[in-house]
Design a protein around this motif. Sequence first.
Motif, PDB file in Angstrom:
ATOM      1  N   ARG A  47      11.535  -0.681   2.772  1.00 18.24           N
ATOM      2  CA  ARG A  47      11.215  -0.283   4.074  1.00 18.24           C
ATOM      3  C   ARG A  47       9.680   0.075   3.920  1.00 18.24           C
ATOM      4  O   ARG A  47       9.102   0.494   2.848  1.00 18.24           O
ATOM      5  CB  ARG A  47      11.740   1.368   4.244  1.00 18.24           C
ATOM      6  CG  ARG A  47      11.334   1.935   5.663  1.00 18.24           C
ATOM      7  CD  ARG A  47      11.895   3.421   5.470  1.00 18.24           C
ATOM      8  NE  ARG A  47      13.331   3.308   5.461  1.00 18.24           N
ATOM      9  CZ  ARG A  47      14.269   3.157   6.267  1.00 18.24           C
ATOM     10  NH1 ARG A  47      14.013   2.835   7.486  1.00 18.24           N
ATOM     11  NH2 ARG A  47      15.726   3.298   6.090  1.00 18.24           N
ATOM     12  N   PHE A  48       9.072  -0.472   4.972  1.00 16.13           N
ATOM     13  CA  PHE A  48       7.761  -0.534   5.107  1.00 16.13           C
ATOM     14  C   PHE A  48       7.177   0.401   6.354  1.00 16.13           C
ATOM     15  O   PHE A  48       8.085   0.378   7.395  1.00 16.13           O
ATOM     16  CB  PHE A  48       6.903  -1.886   5.326  1.00 16.13           C
ATOM     17  CG  PHE A  48       7.050  -2.720   3.997  1.00 16.13           C
ATOM     18  CD1 PHE A  48       6.190  -2.803   3.121  1.00 16.13           C
ATOM     19  CD2 PHE A  48       8.190  -3.273   3.688  1.00 16.13           C
ATOM     20  CE1 PHE A  48       6.084  -3.518   2.080  1.00 16.13           C
ATOM     21  CE2 PHE A  48       8.279  -4.239   2.582  1.00 16.13           C
ATOM     22  CZ  PHE A  48       7.279  -4.167   1.767  1.00 16.13           C
ATOM     23  N   TYR A  49       6.365   1.292   6.191  1.00 15.36           N
ATOM     24  CA  TYR A  49       5.761   2.004   7.321  1.00 15.36           C
ATOM     25  C   TYR A  49       4.452   1.248   7.783  1.00 15.36           C
ATOM     26  O   TYR A  49       3.784   0.999   7.151  1.00 15.36           O
ATOM     27  CB  TYR A  49       5.418   3.627   6.958  1.00 15.36           C
ATOM     28  CG  TYR A  49       6.388   4.107   6.657  1.00 15.36           C
ATOM     29  CD1 TYR A  49       7.711   4.088   7.095  1.00 15.36           C
ATOM     30  CD2 TYR A  49       6.221   5.505   5.508  1.00 15.36           C
ATOM     31  CE1 TYR A  49       8.897   4.970   6.662  1.00 15.36           C
ATOM     32  CE2 TYR A  49       7.327   6.362   5.296  1.00 15.36           C
ATOM     33  CZ  TYR A  49       8.602   5.999   5.650  1.00 15.36           C
ATOM     34  OH  TYR A  49       9.827   6.800   5.676  1.00 15.36           O
ATOM     35  N   VAL A  50       4.475   1.038   9.337  1.00 14.44           N
ATOM     36  CA  VAL A  50       3.374   0.321   9.748  1.00 14.44           C
ATOM     37  C   VAL A  50       2.435   1.430  10.406  1.00 14.44           C
ATOM     38  O   VAL A  50       2.837   2.151  11.322  1.00 14.44           O
ATOM     39  CB  VAL A  50       3.695  -0.641  10.579  1.00 14.44           C
ATOM     40  CG1 VAL A  50       2.689  -1.626  11.230  1.00 14.44           C
ATOM     41  CG2 VAL A  50       4.803  -1.547   9.685  1.00 14.44           C
ATOM     42  N   TYR A  51       1.062   1.093  10.110  1.00  9.12           N
ATOM     43  CA  TYR A  51       0.140   1.816  10.869  1.00  9.12           C
ATOM     44  C   TYR A  51      -0.796   0.903  11.725  1.00  9.12           C
ATOM     45  O   TYR A  51      -0.624  -0.349  11.731  1.00  9.12           O
ATOM     46  CB  TYR A  51      -0.603   2.847  10.031  1.00  9.12           C
ATOM     47  CG  TYR A  51       0.189   3.782   9.200  1.00  9.12           C
ATOM     48  CD1 TYR A  51       0.269   5.049   9.685  1.00  9.12           C
ATOM     49  CD2 TYR A  51       0.972   3.536   8.187  1.00  9.12           C
ATOM     50  CE1 TYR A  51       1.007   5.958   8.996  1.00  9.12           C
ATOM     51  CE2 TYR A  51       1.413   4.241   7.227  1.00  9.12           C
ATOM     52  CZ  TYR A  51       1.654   5.538   7.781  1.00  9.12           C
ATOM     53  OH  TYR A  51       2.309   6.503   6.957  1.00  9.12           O
ATOM     54  N   SER A  52      -1.873   1.505  12.349  1.00  9.25           N
ATOM     55  CA  SER A  52      -2.618   0.632  13.331  1.00  9.25           C
ATOM     56  C   SER A  52      -3.212  -0.575  12.575  1.00  9.25           C
ATOM     57  O   SER A  52      -3.413  -1.325  13.284  1.00  9.25           O
ATOM     58  CB  SER A  52      -3.665   1.431  14.296  1.00  9.25           C
ATOM     59  OG  SER A  52      -4.285   2.258  13.240  1.00  9.25           O
ATOM     60  N   ASP A  53      -3.644  -0.106  11.419  1.00  8.50           N
ATOM     61  CA  ASP A  53      -4.617  -1.098  10.663  1.00  8.50           C
ATOM     62  C   ASP A  53      -4.002  -1.509   9.334  1.00  8.50           C
ATOM     63  O   ASP A  53      -4.891  -2.106   8.539  1.00  8.50           O
ATOM     64  CB  ASP A  53      -6.194  -0.567  10.492  1.00  8.50           C
ATOM     65  CG  ASP A  53      -6.038   0.854   9.514  1.00  8.50           C
ATOM     66  OD1 ASP A  53      -4.979   1.344   9.185  1.00  8.50           O
ATOM     67  OD2 ASP A  53      -7.190   1.258   9.331  1.00  8.50           O
ATOM     68  N   HIS A  54      -2.722  -1.015   8.670  1.00  8.11           N
ATOM     69  CA  HIS A  54      -2.485  -1.415   7.467  1.00  8.11           C
ATOM     70  C   HIS A  54      -0.776  -0.886   7.458  1.00  8.11           C
ATOM     71  O   HIS A  54      -0.180  -0.432   8.541  1.00  8.11           O
ATOM     72  CB  HIS A  54      -3.079  -0.470   6.442  1.00  8.11           C
ATOM     73  CG  HIS A  54      -2.760   0.902   6.295  1.00  8.11           C
ATOM     74  ND1 HIS A  54      -3.125   1.872   7.333  1.00  8.11           N
ATOM     75  CD2 HIS A  54      -2.009   1.432   5.326  1.00  8.11           C
ATOM     76  CE1 HIS A  54      -2.613   2.996   6.933  1.00  8.11           C
ATOM     77  NE2 HIS A  54      -1.825   2.906   5.813  1.00  8.11           N
ATOM     78  N   ALA A  55      -0.182  -1.478   6.217  1.00  8.26           N
ATOM     79  CA  ALA A  55       1.113  -1.021   6.171  1.00  8.26           C
ATOM     80  C   ALA A  55       1.527  -0.476   4.711  1.00  8.26           C
ATOM     81  O   ALA A  55       0.448  -0.602   3.905  1.00  8.26           O
ATOM     82  CB  ALA A  55       1.823  -2.204   6.332  1.00  8.26           C
ATOM     83  N   GLU A  56       2.373   0.501   4.690  1.00  7.38           N
ATOM     84  CA  GLU A  56       2.569   0.966   3.301  1.00  7.38           C
ATOM     85  C   GLU A  56       4.217   0.670   2.809  1.00  7.38           C
ATOM     86  O   GLU A  56       4.938   1.001   3.758  1.00  7.38           O
ATOM     87  CB  GLU A  56       2.530   2.685   3.460  1.00  7.38           C
ATOM     88  CG  GLU A  56       1.049   2.981   3.889  1.00  7.38           C
ATOM     89  CD  GLU A  56       0.700   4.258   3.892  1.00  7.38           C
ATOM     90  OE1 GLU A  56       1.765   5.067   3.529  1.00  7.38           O
ATOM     91  OE2 GLU A  56      -0.444   4.879   4.154  1.00  7.38           O
ATOM     92  N   LEU A  57       4.282   0.530   1.617  1.00  9.83           N
ATOM     93  CA  LEU A  57       5.469   0.345   0.954  1.00  9.83           C
ATOM     94  C   LEU A  57       6.130   1.592   0.753  1.00  9.83           C
ATOM     95  O   LEU A  57       5.683   2.492   0.192  1.00  9.83           O
ATOM     96  CB  LEU A  57       5.647  -0.764  -0.189  1.00  9.83           C
ATOM     97  CG  LEU A  57       6.835  -0.742  -1.065  1.00  9.83           C
ATOM     98  CD1 LEU A  57       8.117  -1.204  -0.177  1.00  9.83           C
ATOM     99  CD2 LEU A  57       6.777  -1.557  -2.430  1.00  9.83           C
ATOM    100  N   ALA A  58       7.263   1.944   1.517  1.00 10.77           N
ATOM    101  CA  ALA A  58       7.674   3.346   1.351  1.00 10.77           C
ATOM    102  C   ALA A  58       8.688   3.667   0.307  1.00 10.77           C
ATOM    103  O   ALA A  58       8.845   4.306  -0.567  1.00 10.77           O
ATOM    104  CB  ALA A  58       8.431   3.939   2.605  1.00 10.77           C
ATOM    105  N   GLU A  59       9.846   2.616   0.517  1.00  9.96           N
ATOM    106  CA  GLU A  59      11.085   3.086  -0.335  1.00  9.96           C
ATOM    107  C   GLU A  59      11.933   1.777  -0.624  1.00  9.96           C
ATOM    108  O   GLU A  59      12.086   0.922   0.495  1.00  9.96           O
ATOM    109  CB  GLU A  59      11.948   4.369   0.048  1.00  9.96           C
ATOM    110  CG  GLU A  59      12.174   4.065   1.438  1.00  9.96           C
ATOM    111  CD  GLU A  59      12.750   5.354   1.975  1.00  9.96           C
ATOM    112  OE1 GLU A  59      13.009   6.198   1.358  1.00  9.96           O
ATOM    113  OE2 GLU A  59      13.613   5.278   3.025  1.00  9.96           O
ATOM    114  N   CYS A  60      12.791   1.553  -1.523  1.00  6.60           N
ATOM    115  CA  CYS A  60      13.933   0.739  -1.376  1.00  6.60           C
ATOM    116  C   CYS A  60      15.197   1.300  -0.876  1.00  6.60           C
ATOM    117  O   CYS A  60      15.367   2.548  -1.284  1.00  6.60           O
ATOM    118  CB  CYS A  60      14.104   0.058  -2.871  1.00  6.60           C
ATOM    119  SG  CYS A  60      14.446   1.292  -4.260  1.00  6.60           S
TER     120      CYS A  60
END
Length: 325
Positions: A47-60
């Motif tokens: 699961r990736f969280y998406v923001y206006s200027d970047h994304a973050e790997l959150a969890e499997c």
Amino acid sequence: MKKFIAGVLSLCMIGGAMPLVNNYAPGSAITASAEERFGEEIIDYFRFYVYSDHAELAECGIGEKVDFIIPSEVYYRPVTVIRSHAFAACHDLKSVIIPDTVTSIGNSAFLDTSIESITIPDSVKSLGEGAFENCTLLKSITIPDSVKRLGKCTFENCTLLKSITIPHSVTTIDNYAFNHCNSLETVTILNPDCKIYNSTYTINNGPDSNNNIYFNGTICGYANSTAQAYANQKRYKFEALPDEPSSEAASTLKGDANLDKQVNIADAVLVMQVATNPDKYAQGKSDVSIKPQGEINADVDGKSGLSNSDALLIQKFKLGLIDKF
């Protein structure tokens, strides 16, 4: 992609993005972004969280993978953060490739995984506490010279890790950083002024039969360095490196294996010698051995350890077939 768009539309329908729920553990080094996220994307159960200027790997999630290549971008945003505990539930995970867009690895990011080796790209500037804690199958890891600090419990209980070179850029090694690393034989610390937490729990092999913490390996560093002071105080074996490099020589020049401040065929030759005749050319074996900083410089193929693949890339760079590593 449909799942991502649907998520965005549902948020818009209720009048804007919902507040971000912070899934981080208390004391996390990587906290939730100040801005609100506006969507999520799931790639290979991650699961990736998406923001206006970047994304973050959150969890499997459900459906674990053995190997995973983290994408450099998600929905046209660069993946810059591996959040705390992102891989903590991925118990079968053995291999991860981290793109050079990632700048932060959160607390306990790889906790209790089965990962065996990993190369951290030069883009990463911070490692959270316990980032690789309890990775009992981890045998090798490359720390780039972009990292400034090894946080508390960074490599705790990495029971198969045998040796590690800590680059000149690291200014602080926190308590429990290499606690209970049963197989650890050599710790090379290149920064002569590195602040090393004054405890036997910082670097050790674990408890002996009398439950006393010990380390029967070797601390390598420069004469009169903090590494030597730490080793002497803890009565650990210390081995002095040949000479202390200047700040200029200590900095990384990718491909410069022999530390002559240029990249040429001689560097490729030295790498091939290390790969084919390690008893003579591997670090610390003889007067012509590759130096610790040279080994860091020469590891250009993104894989842990030196090989003919690194030598080939250095040759291609010298011949102008590639313009960067």
